[in-house]
Design a protein around this motif. Structure first.
Motif, PDB file in Angstrom:
ATOM      1  N   UNK A 302      64.539  46.288 193.525  1.00 24.64           N
ATOM      2  CA  UNK A 302      65.296  46.689 192.414  1.00 24.64           C
ATOM      3  C   UNK A 302      66.743  46.959 192.875  1.00 24.64           C
ATOM      4  N   UNK A 303      67.776  47.084 191.961  1.00 24.15           N
ATOM      5  CA  UNK A 303      69.182  46.913 192.317  1.00 24.15           C
ATOM      6  C   UNK A 303      69.305  48.021 193.381  1.00 24.15           C
ATOM      7  N   UNK A 304      70.262  47.998 194.335  1.00 21.79           N
ATOM      8  CA  UNK A 304      70.700  48.724 195.539  1.00 21.79           C
ATOM      9  C   UNK A 304      71.210  50.136 194.538  1.00 21.79           C
ATOM     10  N   UNK A 305      71.834  49.997 193.697  1.00 21.32           N
ATOM     11  CA  UNK A 305      72.528  51.201 192.875  1.00 21.32           C
ATOM     12  C   UNK A 305      71.536  52.010 192.401  1.00 21.32           C
ATOM     13  N   UNK A 334      59.091  50.288 186.283  1.00 22.45           N
ATOM     14  CA  UNK A 334      58.491  49.863 185.036  1.00 22.45           C
ATOM     15  C   UNK A 334      59.330  49.048 184.199  1.00 22.45           C
ATOM     16  N   UNK A 335      60.697  49.129 183.849  1.00 23.59           N
ATOM     17  CA  UNK A 335      61.467  48.495 183.031  1.00 23.59           C
ATOM     18  C   UNK A 335      61.696  46.913 183.723  1.00 23.59           C
ATOM     19  N   UNK A 336      61.498  46.848 185.027  1.00 22.98           N
ATOM     20  CA  UNK A 336      61.551  45.694 185.842  1.00 22.98           C
ATOM     21  C   UNK A 336      60.500  44.848 185.360  1.00 22.98           C
ATOM     22  N   UNK A 369      73.055  51.516 182.162  1.00 22.78           N
ATOM     23  CA  UNK A 369      73.566  50.044 181.793  1.00 22.78           C
ATOM     24  C   UNK A 369      73.761  49.112 182.947  1.00 22.78           C
ATOM     25  N   UNK A 370      74.306  49.604 183.950  1.00 21.94           N
ATOM     26  CA  UNK A 370      74.732  48.942 185.236  1.00 21.94           C
ATOM     27  C   UNK A 370      73.355  48.275 185.925  1.00 21.94           C
ATOM     28  N   UNK A 374      71.880  44.663 186.303  1.00 21.83           N
ATOM     29  CA  UNK A 374      71.507  44.057 187.383  1.00 21.83           C
ATOM     30  C   UNK A 374      70.152  43.415 187.632  1.00 21.83           C
ATOM     31  N   UNK A 375      69.190  44.152 186.794  1.00 15.40           N
ATOM     32  CA  UNK A 375      67.841  43.621 186.740  1.00 15.40           C
ATOM     33  C   UNK A 375      67.739  42.538 185.994  1.00 15.40           C
TER      34      UNK A 375
END
Ligand SMILES: C[S@@+](CC[C@H](N)C(=O)[O-])C[C@H]1O[C@@H](n2cnc3c(N)ncnc32)[C@H](O)[C@@H]1O
Length: 408
Positions: A302-305, A334-336, A369-370, A374-375
């Motif tokens: 998943x995104x590092x952020x 889950x969203x991923x 949002x970010x 990124x996903x």
């Protein structure tokens, strides 16, 4: 200090469920996180060509399906909550004038036959006395008993379903539920409504629902009971996705919908409510919270952020810090899964719109949002961009966005 951008942003209630209240079928039953008809119309205008097939994988009250059908588009919708699937399918059907007139006559007759009896059945809602005055409960229970003799229980008879939607509205109008917060709360006083008042109110609500059914829909919308993380084996070809998934803000749809769901017999006990909430993305009610303790992510990319935000939440001093960190992690895991598994049903060039809000835990911002952008990018979607829609409330920094992407 608020940023200049925030100072210029407004809360824009025309982009929330409040805008839908007086818009025919859209106003039947309220769900606070429903988005506005206006917003969906604007997106359709921008993103849909003639004949586009629209998808909403997080249907809620089926705002997307109904707006699409009103504008002549066909759509498919998914939701994990059977009550919302039932509501949406009824909301998006066409009804014949004969069926509606007969229904009205039959209901009026049934209502005249309601006799005030000792409650035969009341829903097993925890602390029900907090919701309805004893006398009101007696009237509601007697009415429900009489209606269920004449009309099939909520199911696939769409005409009869209108009676149960009117009844759902009635139970909320006569309850102590207050909707002046971001989610439901209770008013201080319980009101005892008279028998005749409740009967007349029911007739008024049904009349309103029936008259909104007289406007025919030129498109079709089908709502399916489906977990949007698992979209395998679906025969669907989608041009545009317009949706508002749950936000990572610990709002529980089951908590909000439980009076409707218990009265309509979609829920029979607290355990079922907990199980359903845990199965929903962002579910957070009852045992969902303790289930988190043993939860393990499906993805490690998943995104590092996101990982940074989770680490910061975990290290904050609150006693629930570890749990909240897991909550946020699971939400994006889950969203991923959803965004990854969506691809097989998208047409090349499909346009996606995800209306989402950010959140804050102990002052640490989760920039949904970010993270979502990124996903999308990491999963190969293109033209990813973010539009800010509105400021959500007075709490500093809480905004709503449209995260847009394109499936190449
Ligand atoms: C923010 S609401 C959608 C509101 C909707 N736009 C409207 O106007 O009413 C999010 C919805 O996602 C549903 N949901 C949560 N997890 C889901 C999942 N895994 N699959 C499908 N639906 C899910 C919830 O039941 C809820 O109805």
């Amino acid at each position: 200090m608020q940023s200049e951008l925030e100072l210029n942003l407004e809360t824009r209630t025309d982009y929330t469920f409040k805008y839908n209240k007086n818009l025919g079928r859209h106003g039947w039953l309220r769900l606070t996180p429903a988005y506005s008809v206006k917003l969906v119309k604007e997106i359709i205008k921008k993103d849909c060509a003639n004949g586009s097939h629209i998808l909403d994988p997080f249907a809620g009250t089926s705002t997307t399906g109904l707006v699409s059908a009103e504008l002549g588009y066909d759509s498919s919708l998914f939701d994990i909550n059977p009550f919302l699937v039932w509501l949406g399918n009824t909301k998006c059907k066409n009804f014949s004038e004969d069926d509606l007139s007969n229904l009205l006559e039959e209901v009026n007759e049934a209502i005249e036959n309601v006799a005030l009896e000792e409650p035969s059945w009341v829903p097993p809602i925890y602390n029900i006395q907090r919701w309805w005055h004893d006398e009101t409960l007696q009237v509601l229970s007697s009415m429900r008993a009489q209606l269920s003799i004449r009309f099939l229980e909520p199911g696939n008879n769409y005409c009869h379903n209108l009676v149960w939607i009117a009844f759902s509205r009635l139970i909320i109008e006569t309850s102590s539920a207050a909707f002046n917060h971001t989610s439901m709360s209770f008013k201080e006083d319980l009101i005892s409504y008279e028998f005749n008042h409740i009967k007349n109110l029911f007739k008024e609500i049904l009349n309103h629902i029936i008259s909104s059914c007289r406007t025919n829909l030129s498109g079709t919308a089908e709502v399916h009971l489906k977990d949007s993380r698992d979209l395998s084996a679906l025969e669907l070809s989608v041009d545009t996705v317009i949706t508002s998934p749950p936000y990572p803000n610990r709002m529980s749809y089951i908590r909000e919908l439980r009076p409707y769901m218990y009265w309509a017999k979609f829920l029979n006990n607290a355990n079922d409510a907990s199980v359903l909430d845990w199965s929903a993305i962002g579910g957070t009610w009852g045992t969902a919270t303790s289930n988190l303790k043993t939860w393990k992510p499906l993805n490690d990319n998943l995104p590092p952020v996101l990982y940074t935000a989770c680490e910061m939440i975990k290290n904050s001093e609150d006693k629930n810090a570890s749990l909240m960190s897991l909550y946020v992690h699971k939400y994006f895991d889950d969203m991923y899964e959803h965004i990854k598994n969506l691809k097989p049903i998208l047409k090349s060039g499909a346009k996606l719109n995800y209306i989402i809000g950010n959140s804050s835990f102990y002052g640490i911002f989760v920039h949904s949002d970010l993270i979502l952008s990124q996903i999308f990018t990491s999963l190969g979607y293109e033209n990813v961009s973010v539009d800010i829609i509105r400021k959500r409330n007075t709490k500093k920094g809480l905004l709503e966005f449209n995260v847009r992407a394109c499936y190449a």
